[in-house]
Design an enzyme around this catalytic site. Structure first.
Site, PDB file in Angstrom:
ATOM      1  N   LYS A 129       0.835  -1.214   0.000  1.00 25.66           N
ATOM      2  CA  LYS A 129       0.000   0.000   0.000  1.00 25.66           C
ATOM      3  C   LYS A 129       0.858   1.248   0.000  1.00 25.66           C
ATOM      4  CE  LYS A 129      -4.336  -1.620   2.069  1.00 25.66           C
ATOM      5  NZ  LYS A 129      -5.283  -1.455   3.176  1.00 25.66           N
ATOM      6  N   LYS A 210      -6.194 -11.193  -7.529  1.00 28.29           N
ATOM      7  CA  LYS A 210      -7.336 -11.308  -6.627  1.00 28.29           C
ATOM      8  C   LYS A 210      -8.422 -10.293  -6.970  1.00 28.29           C
ATOM      9  CE  LYS A 210      -7.377 -10.063  -2.337  1.00 28.29           C
ATOM     10  NZ  LYS A 210      -7.228  -9.814  -0.906  1.00 28.29           N
ATOM     11  N   LYS A 213     -11.480  -4.607  -3.970  1.00 26.27           N
ATOM     12  CA  LYS A 213     -12.377  -3.457  -3.889  1.00 26.27           C
ATOM     13  C   LYS A 213     -11.879  -2.279  -4.708  1.00 26.27           C
ATOM     14  CE  LYS A 213     -14.508  -4.137   0.613  1.00 26.27           C
ATOM     15  NZ  LYS A 213     -14.282  -3.953   2.050  1.00 26.27           N
TER      16      LYS A 213
HETATM   17  P1  AMP Z   1     -11.235  -6.144   2.391  1.00 26.41           P
HETATM   18  O1  AMP Z   1     -11.976  -6.030   1.125  1.00 26.41           O
HETATM   19  O2  AMP Z   1      -9.747  -6.132   2.170  1.00 26.41           O
HETATM   20  O3  AMP Z   1     -11.711  -5.226   3.475  1.00 26.41           O
HETATM   21  O4  AMP Z   1     -11.511  -7.620   2.936  1.00 26.41           O
HETATM   22  C1  AMP Z   1     -12.624  -8.022   3.674  1.00 26.41           C
HETATM   23  C2  AMP Z   1     -12.579  -9.536   3.839  1.00 26.41           C
HETATM   24  O5  AMP Z   1     -12.790 -10.159   2.548  1.00 26.41           O
HETATM   25  C3  AMP Z   1     -11.230 -10.076   4.333  1.00 26.41           C
HETATM   26  O6  AMP Z   1     -11.447 -11.196   5.180  1.00 26.41           O
HETATM   27  C4  AMP Z   1     -10.521 -10.461   3.076  1.00 26.41           C
HETATM   28  O7  AMP Z   1      -9.527 -11.429   3.275  1.00 26.41           O
HETATM   29  C5  AMP Z   1     -11.675 -10.997   2.224  1.00 26.41           C
HETATM   30  N1  AMP Z   1     -11.393 -10.853   0.784  1.00 26.41           N
HETATM   31  C6  AMP Z   1     -11.106  -9.713   0.123  1.00 26.41           C
HETATM   32  N2  AMP Z   1     -10.929  -9.948  -1.206  1.00 26.41           N
HETATM   33  C7  AMP Z   1     -11.101 -11.285  -1.381  1.00 26.41           C
HETATM   34  C8  AMP Z   1     -11.046 -12.158  -2.514  1.00 26.41           C
HETATM   35  N3  AMP Z   1     -10.818 -11.734  -3.749  1.00 26.41           N
HETATM   36  N4  AMP Z   1     -11.282 -13.481  -2.311  1.00 26.41           N
HETATM   37  C9  AMP Z   1     -11.554 -13.941  -1.085  1.00 26.41           C
HETATM   38  N5  AMP Z   1     -11.628 -13.177   0.025  1.00 26.41           N
HETATM   39  C10 AMP Z   1     -11.399 -11.865  -0.096  1.00 26.41           C
END
Ligand code: AMP
Ligand code: TRP
Length: 352
Positions: A129, A210, A213
């Protein structure tokens, strides 16, 4: 679940002792996508009864990168509604907003003072980041200590996260161990629990990265949980696959697209890999695979979208549910914070 009403006389929270305690967090930044849902939220819903759960919308973590205040506010409520619409039952678990429980920021400061700087500088998410920012905030570096505070305040035994967060949970464990060593037994050591399938949902337009967001605005990358069914169908039918025609699970990079689509189908249907492959035995090529994956995704998401709309139609009621969650979280975290303060030599205030 759909018509949860808050009972104003029933705010006394009774902690369970026989169940494993779980702390999970999710940031209210960007649009919630299928990766978040299959990699995190769906699993949380699945273990609500067997575990004692704390689900936290980590708005303070979102501040570690620049946020638009109006958007942050609306995304925070929207995420709460998505979680409840996806099946989180506020009668069974504690759902709250991180900034509503001041103990989290306080614990972060105290833990900062016993955490070596070098531990934070080594975090891969920080390095990634930080390399994308013109100016790096202290908060971005400190992010894992705030996360450690979240977990340790509740003596959580398990932390259910996607595999990208494993390093942060291990750091929380190291921070706890170091504190226990210096000040005496205080914290439970947490363990990261990573779901096996669905742990990584890959991007539809590039199955080697991956689904994330930050990229959800780019058409074709992700399926947003609030996307219109037509849009979902369009994104999935345009997913990148390969030039072959074999519909099977595979770790080969060239089959990553097909593998991702089958993985999505597998997590949603709850079937085994061989049953999934049998389902597609007589499918006519990748076109049919995509249509059938789109169908199960849409069937899964439509009821969530319906409940979401209802919840967002009564924001007052949503805020009441979150206030109840914050009260429950405060009861536990404040007494833990007092224990921490006493251990390190702070005087507890009489103004309680
Ligand atoms: P974040 O979007 O980084 O706030 O992630 C929220 C939750 O979703 C966390 O537990 C991440 O590890 C999970 N997560 C985010 N992106 C993915 C993805 N592409 N596949 C699986 N889990 C995800
Ligand atoms: N860092 C986590 C993520 O981006 C969110 C988070 C903050 C969290 N505090 C937590 C997850 C505590 C689990 C436990 O996904």
């Amino acid at each position: 679940m759909q018509n949860q009403k808050i009972n104003p006389t029933n705010t006394q929270f009774k902690p369970e002792t026989s169940k494993k305690r779980v702390f999970s967090g999710i940031q209210p930044s960007g649009d919630v996508h299928l990766g978040n849902y299959l990699g995190a939220i769906k699993g949380w819903v699945g273990h609500q009864t067997e575990k004692e759960n704390f689900f936290c919308i980590v708005d303070l973590h979102a501040l570690t990168v620049p946020q638009d205040p109006i958007q942050l506010r609306s995304q925070t409520r929207s995420l709460a509604a998505i979680l409840i619409a996806a099946g989180i039952e506020t009668e069974k678990c504690t759902l709250f907003i991180q900034s509503h429980v001041a103990a989290h920021a306080e614990a972060c400061w105290i833990l900062n003072c016993s955490t070596p700087l070098g531990w934070l500088e080594r975090m891969t998410q920080y390095k990634d980041k930080a390399s994308n920012q013109i100016s790096v905030s202290m908060g971005l570096l400190d992010y894992p200590v705030l996360m450690a505070g979240d977990i340790l305040l509740y003596d959580a035994q398990e932390v259910h996260v996607g595999d990208d967060q494993k390093q942060h949970v291990e750091l929380a464990r190291d921070i706890a161990q170091r504190f226990n060593h210096i000040f005496g037994e205080t914290f439970t050591l947490p363990k990261a629990i990573i779901p096996k399938t669905g742990a990584r949902v890959m991007a539809l337009n590039d199955p080697l990265v991956k689904m994330s967001k930050s990229e959800t605005q780019l058409s074709g990358h992700a399926v947003g949980l609030l996307d219109h069914p037509d849009e979902i169908k369009k994104s999935i039918t345009r997913a990148v696959t390969d030039s072959g025609n074999e519909i099977r699970f595979s770790k080969e990079p060239e089959k990553a697209g097909v593998n991702n689509l089958l993985g999505i189908y597998k997590v949603i249907t709850g079937k085994s890999e061989s049953d999934v492959e049998t389902d597609f035995e007589d499918a006519k090529g990748y076109g049919e695979l995509k249509l059938r994956v789109a169908e199960v995704v849409i069937d899964e998401i439509i009821p969530i979208q319906r409940r979401y709309k209802r919840l967002m139609g009564d924001v007052g009621e949503l805020d009441n549910l979150l206030a109840k969650g914050a009260k429950q979280a405060q009861a536990i975290s404040e007494s833990k914070l007092d224990e921490i303060k006493t251990k390190i030599g702070l005087i507890l205030s009489k103004n309680k």
